[in-house]
Scaffold this active site. Structure first.
Site, PDB file in Angstrom:
ATOM      1  N   ARG A 313     -13.889  18.315  49.775  1.00 44.78           N
ATOM      2  CA  ARG A 313     -12.779  18.486  48.835  1.00 44.78           C
ATOM      3  C   ARG A 313     -12.862  19.771  47.997  1.00 44.78           C
ATOM      4  O   ARG A 313     -11.843  20.449  47.825  1.00 44.78           O
ATOM      5  CB  ARG A 313     -12.630  17.268  47.925  1.00 44.78           C
ATOM      6  CG  ARG A 313     -12.408  15.948  48.683  1.00 44.78           C
ATOM      7  CD  ARG A 313     -11.904  14.822  47.796  1.00 44.78           C
ATOM      8  NE  ARG A 313     -10.542  15.046  47.383  1.00 44.78           N
ATOM      9  CZ  ARG A 313     -10.185  15.528  46.224  1.00 44.78           C
ATOM     10  NH1 ARG A 313     -11.088  15.801  45.303  1.00 44.78           N
ATOM     11  NH2 ARG A 313      -8.915  15.731  45.948  1.00 44.78           N
ATOM     12  N   CYS A 345     -24.219  27.435  56.471  1.00 41.94           N
ATOM     13  CA  CYS A 345     -24.061  28.882  56.620  1.00 41.94           C
ATOM     14  C   CYS A 345     -22.612  29.312  56.472  1.00 41.94           C
ATOM     15  O   CYS A 345     -22.008  29.817  57.417  1.00 41.94           O
ATOM     16  CB  CYS A 345     -24.589  29.300  57.983  1.00 41.94           C
ATOM     17  SG  CYS A 345     -26.221  28.649  58.254  1.00 41.94           S
TER      18      CYS A 345
HETATM   19  N1  LLP Z   1       0.050   5.853  52.135  1.00 47.55           N
HETATM   20  C1  LLP Z   1       0.278   6.908  52.927  1.00 47.55           C
HETATM   21  C2  LLP Z   1       1.369   6.861  53.904  1.00 47.55           C
HETATM   22  C3  LLP Z   1      -0.545   8.059  52.816  1.00 47.55           C
HETATM   23  O1  LLP Z   1      -0.313   9.108  53.595  1.00 47.55           O
HETATM   24  C4  LLP Z   1      -1.589   8.070  51.857  1.00 47.55           C
HETATM   25  C5  LLP Z   1      -2.472   9.244  51.722  1.00 47.55           C
HETATM   26  C6  LLP Z   1      -1.790   6.920  51.068  1.00 47.55           C
HETATM   27  C7  LLP Z   1      -0.940   5.838  51.231  1.00 47.55           C
HETATM   28  C8  LLP Z   1      -2.885   6.827  50.057  1.00 47.55           C
HETATM   29  O2  LLP Z   1      -2.730   7.797  49.064  1.00 47.55           O
HETATM   30  P1  LLP Z   1      -3.674   7.757  47.767  1.00 47.55           P
HETATM   31  O3  LLP Z   1      -3.332   6.516  46.999  1.00 47.55           O
HETATM   32  O4  LLP Z   1      -5.082   7.753  48.221  1.00 47.55           O
HETATM   33  O5  LLP Z   1      -3.330   9.012  47.049  1.00 47.55           O
HETATM   34  N2  LLP Z   1      -7.720  14.045  51.624  1.00 47.55           N
HETATM   35  C9  LLP Z   1      -6.900  14.247  50.451  1.00 47.55           C
HETATM   36  C10 LLP Z   1      -5.903  13.127  50.266  1.00 47.55           C
HETATM   37  C11 LLP Z   1      -4.984  12.893  51.452  1.00 47.55           C
HETATM   38  C12 LLP Z   1      -4.027  11.739  51.267  1.00 47.55           C
HETATM   39  C13 LLP Z   1      -3.252  11.452  52.495  1.00 47.55           C
HETATM   40  N3  LLP Z   1      -2.368  10.310  52.425  1.00 47.55           N
HETATM   41  C14 LLP Z   1      -7.798  14.433  49.247  1.00 47.55           C
HETATM   42  O6  LLP Z   1      -9.018  14.423  49.380  1.00 47.55           O
HETATM   43  O7  LLP Z   1      -7.294  14.631  48.155  1.00 47.55           O
END
Ligand code: LLP
Length: 423
Positions: A313, A345
């Site tokens: 992240r 690296c």
């Molecule tokens: N529902 C759908 C359709 C989604 O695409 C996502 C997240 C969620 C629920 C859950 O979202 P949350 O409540 O966790 O915000 N890797 C990124 C975050 C990517 C989120 C993708 N979709 C990070 O580390 O910030």
């Protein structure tokens, strides 16, 4: 109060367990999750939803460790999945198919088939092409697929460019202006049963206005769709509620639910929430050990054994994660300006840049906060670094819920092509 705090002796505790004790037994780096914190997030949702016709489908993508999924499943959660792999996890953790929602912009026919065979309760469709594809697959199996159509309400969630999903130019959902056509198509396809509408406008939202605006737009659409003759019984609001990484002030879950309650009042829809990060983010930390300290010309590099492959992240989203020494520093300790970096690296291999931290030396442990979401799940074994183990704490007990693979295990799935083997 955070589940991760210094005790009177100055040791960083995960509930009733010293992180140092885990490090001694498990080695570093490792992820550590607090059961109490996981439960607390769930409880806030449960309290806020009282009296609402609503349910939570935990977004597995944030943290898909089986123990974490089972904890939520046992508390009554359903699951929001985006792959057959996640479906298998949800089922393995005991969440029944009917409580699973399948999201995603690019599901393959084989995945849709597996989902229908497993009796997945709701498939959120994101394009007309997917409607046709799902209709064909359901026809082959002789079943009716229960679907919502995910609409893109063209709302800027005001989050990082890479995790905002509800603007016109994002690849997600069907443009709200084209939604009626898509619903009409779905209505004509014999093997689909439309049950509702879905949205998800982005992740790490720290204000409620984008939700308010998006729900208002989708609400208007629901009224039109009903006038067009569709039954819209469910409204899937998605996830996205933010957490504290640095000094954000994300809304309380109760306030979020209050807004949803108000904006959907009288609509008569069963609501679904798909929180991921908010349920697990602050409930997890990543612990690493300082390998060495390297003074540079303008700043000092603290090189630790946790790296970008363990937590991507910071370098991928310029994300800030608080870093604390696992042994509380003396209150009068001077700080030094440093980058906390891993051994990989690449110059992008850092956990934090330009931080003022008390002096650290080889062997000291550091804790990276708010690493419970999108940490372990986004890890890789780049540089043939074994995936960091995951540990769950509950009161004064802890257990390894995913062990660190040995190097032998990592190599065992690879093979030489036959022409390289000795005759
Ligand atoms: N529902 C759908 C359709 C989604 O695409 C996502 C997240 C969620 C629920 C859950 O979202 P949350 O409540 O966790 O915000 N890797 C990124 C975050 C990517 C989120 C993708 N979709 C990070 O580390 O910030």
């Amino acid at each position: 109060m955070s589940a991760f705090a210094y005790n009177a002796e100055g040791d960083m505790m995960a509930e009733g367990v010293a992180l140092e004790a885990i490090a001694r037994q498990v080695g570093t780096p490792f992820y550590c999750y607090s059961t109490a914190a996981l439960r607390a997030g769930w409880q806030e949702f449960a309290d806020g939803m009282r009296g609402m016709n609503a349910s939570v489908c935990y977004a597995l993508k944030a943290n898909s460790n089986l123990a974490v999924i089972k904890l939520f499943g046992d508390l009554g959660a359903g699951a929001d999945i985006v792959s057959v792999g996640e479906m298998r996890r949800a089922l393995a953790a005991g969440i029944p198919g009917r409580r699973i929602v399948y999201s995603g912009v690019g599901k393959k026919p084989s995945e849709l088939m597996a989902a229908l065979e497993a009796g997945i309760g709701q498939i959120n469709v994101e394009s007309s092409a997917e409607l046709e594809m799902l209709n064909a697959v359901a026809g082959q199996l002789g079943v009716k697929a229960h679907i919502t159509i995910r609409v893109n309400p063209d709302i800027d969630a005001g989050t990082h460019e890479k995790i905002t999903t509800g603007r016109k130019d994002d690849k997600f959902g069907i443009d709200i202006d084209l939604a009626r056509e898509a619903f009409a198509l779905a209505g004509r396809l014999p093997n689909l049963k439309v049950v509702g509408v879905a949205m998800h406008i982005g992740s790490q939202l720290t204000t409620l206005d984008p939700y308010r605006d998006a729900i208002a737009r989708v609400r208007e659409l629901i009224v039109q769709l009903r006038a067009d003759g569709h039954r819209i019984d469910r409204f899937d609001i998605g996830g996205g509620l933010g957490i504290v990484y640095a000094d954000e002030k994300p809304p309380a879950i109760g306030d979020f639910l209050q807004v949803v309650r108000k904006e959907t009042d009288g609509l008569g829809c069963e609501l679904t929430f798909e929180p991921g990060r908010r349920l697990v983010g602050e409930a997890g930390v990543l612990v690493g050990e300082v390998i060495l300290v390297k003074p540079g010309v303008s700043k000092t590099f603290v090189i630790v054994d946790a790296a970008m492959n363990d937590l991507i992240r910071p370098t991928l989203y310029d994300a800030w994660h608080d870093i604390l020494p696992v042994r509380r520093p003396r209150p009068d300790a001077a700080t030094i300006r440093c980058d906390i970096v891993g051994p990989i690296c690449e110059s992008g291999d850092y956990l934090a840049q330009n931080r003022d931290l008390p002096p650290l030396s080889a062997g000291d442990l550091v804790m990276v906060r708010s690493a419970g979401a999108y940490g372990a799940v986004m890890a890789s074994s780049y540089n043939t670094r074994p995936l960091a183990p995951e540990v769950m704490v509950d009161g004064t007990r802890f257990a390894v819920v995913r062990p660190r693979p040995t190097i032998d295990e990592m190599l065992s799935s690879e093979r030489f092509p036959p022409w390289m083997e000795k005759a």
